[in-house]
Write an enzyme that holds these catalytic residues in place. Sequence first.
Site, PDB file in Angstrom:
ATOM      1  N   GLU A 159       3.150  -4.592   5.287  1.00  0.00           N
ATOM      2  CA  GLU A 159       2.677  -5.459   6.364  1.00  0.00           C
ATOM      3  C   GLU A 159       2.087  -4.696   7.548  1.00  0.00           C
ATOM      4  O   GLU A 159       2.528  -4.854   8.692  1.00  0.00           O
ATOM      5  CB  GLU A 159       3.800  -6.403   6.801  1.00  0.00           C
ATOM      6  CG  GLU A 159       4.268  -7.308   5.673  1.00  0.00           C
ATOM      7  CD  GLU A 159       5.241  -8.394   6.097  1.00  0.00           C
ATOM      8  OE1 GLU A 159       5.735  -8.348   7.248  1.00  0.00           O
ATOM      9  OE2 GLU A 159       5.525  -9.284   5.271  1.00  0.00           O
ATOM     10  N   GLU A 276       5.969 -10.176  -1.788  1.00  0.00           N
ATOM     11  CA  GLU A 276       7.089 -10.902  -1.173  1.00  0.00           C
ATOM     12  C   GLU A 276       6.680 -12.358  -1.066  1.00  0.00           C
ATOM     13  O   GLU A 276       5.549 -12.656  -0.664  1.00  0.00           O
ATOM     14  CB  GLU A 276       7.409 -10.408   0.243  1.00  0.00           C
ATOM     15  CG  GLU A 276       8.025  -9.052   0.366  1.00  0.00           C
ATOM     16  CD  GLU A 276       8.316  -8.708   1.836  1.00  0.00           C
ATOM     17  OE1 GLU A 276       8.481  -9.643   2.659  1.00  0.00           O
ATOM     18  OE2 GLU A 276       8.365  -7.517   2.149  1.00  0.00           O
TER      19      GLU A 276
END
Length: 506
Positions: A159, A276
Amino acid sequence: MRIVVPRQSTAQLPDAWRHCVGTGRLDLALRRDYQESLRLVQQEIGFRHIRGHGLLSDGMGIHRPYDHAGRRRVRHAFTYLDQVVDSYLESGIAPFLELGFMPSGLASGEDTVFWWNGNVTPPHDEREWAELVRAVLGHLVDRYGLEQVRSWPVEVWNEPNLRGFWAADQDAYHRLYEVTALAVKEVDAGLQVGGPSLAPGYEEGWIQRFAEFVDSRDLPIDFVSRHAYSSGPEQIVPFGTHQTLMPASALLEQFAAPRRQLAGTGLADLPLHITEFNSSYRPDNPIHDTAFHAAYLAPVLANGGDLADSFSYWTFSDVFEEVGIPTALFHGGFGLLTHRQIKKPTYHLYAFMARMGDQLLARGEDHLVTRHGDGRVTVLAWAPADPAGGEPLDGHTVRLSLPVGAPESHGSAFALRRSVSEEAGNSWAAWSEMGRPPAPNDRQLDALREAAEPARSHDGVPVSGGRAEVDLVLGRNEVTLLELTPVVDETPEWWDGGRLFGLGPE
């Protein structure tokens, strides 16, 4: 209306849902509770890869700088890495390697994330970072063999579009990707490397600029990755969080987005991994523990494989410490299992999927129908789950005409049904009814494990003209698995059920 399920398979059912599952930071894999949970998950579900943070963080102890003879040197130590990977392989699962976070001895700053302080700054020395990447992958190849490690995807960071996970800008991430991807390929050109592992909510320009950078520099990239969550603003309470939820379709829209955003770029046709996904991105949101959650995610598992090559549930176990050590057995953790292996309703959704056949017969807004090679027909059905907070449906009915046996066959099929709902297979509800004990004693744990098991029922269903007519009446937030097996009647000719108690003619 009764849905007539086709006799012929329309396609293979994608198993992208089981390609990968998430985990807490990797050094948690050294714990007994973690290992017992993973063994159970693998026995009943069987994921292929596992991905978590912290491979290069200090808790794994790989990067060990020291001074000798007036010169800085680095020792690469693999004591914990070998134990973690060995335990994974023994459980029948392989790593999906996320390269992060930054070892403190290589970090350019002190910015950290999570209770366990994962450093999120770029390396102060790119050459030393590249040496670290080469050392880790080279060691894995030496220990586990090139052919095996080539099947372990290598993702660059986590991220980087969020300041909390990358204390620099996008250009700095591009540079990290370039240095890392080239180092991976120096170990072996067949190793899979990719990224950028984006959090939801990024602007399309972010991933497009990444594609332009990779193309302009002719950098290696074997897959594209992003994350998907469907929760809204946080409402913090002591030791917990509550959030609104978007419809489950929002997750599927996020799965599909990268291919649309990358159309016309050199990355457009690469494998897409959602590394995810979950409803809430918080590890203390009680929605994760509920029967609603299983019904909410059922259409995502049923349809996600059409949009991505994998989508990795975050996570398999509540052995997880991003916001600290959990204070209660049920605490809203991401896991399919609590500590001490209590199964949550969403665990059963995955276990049901693992029992589905690979021949896709039908799929709708509340059902999925498959067939096995031996002729068994399996149905996954779910009651629609309303994230707007409306009353959960009770009595939702799925009416199906199922092809069982040859087209002209008559007889019966053995029907075995397993269900979880607000009333069955709901360990969180049982725990709530116990008074929510933070640390249940052994007797309470046994009761919770028993309450966590799905309701089971069986019946003989008539088959006429190779079809069985089935009405599945679903309770509140119910997810059910129905398995139909054609019956070959082998009852002895002398059997007489009327004489079971010794009555009847001599």
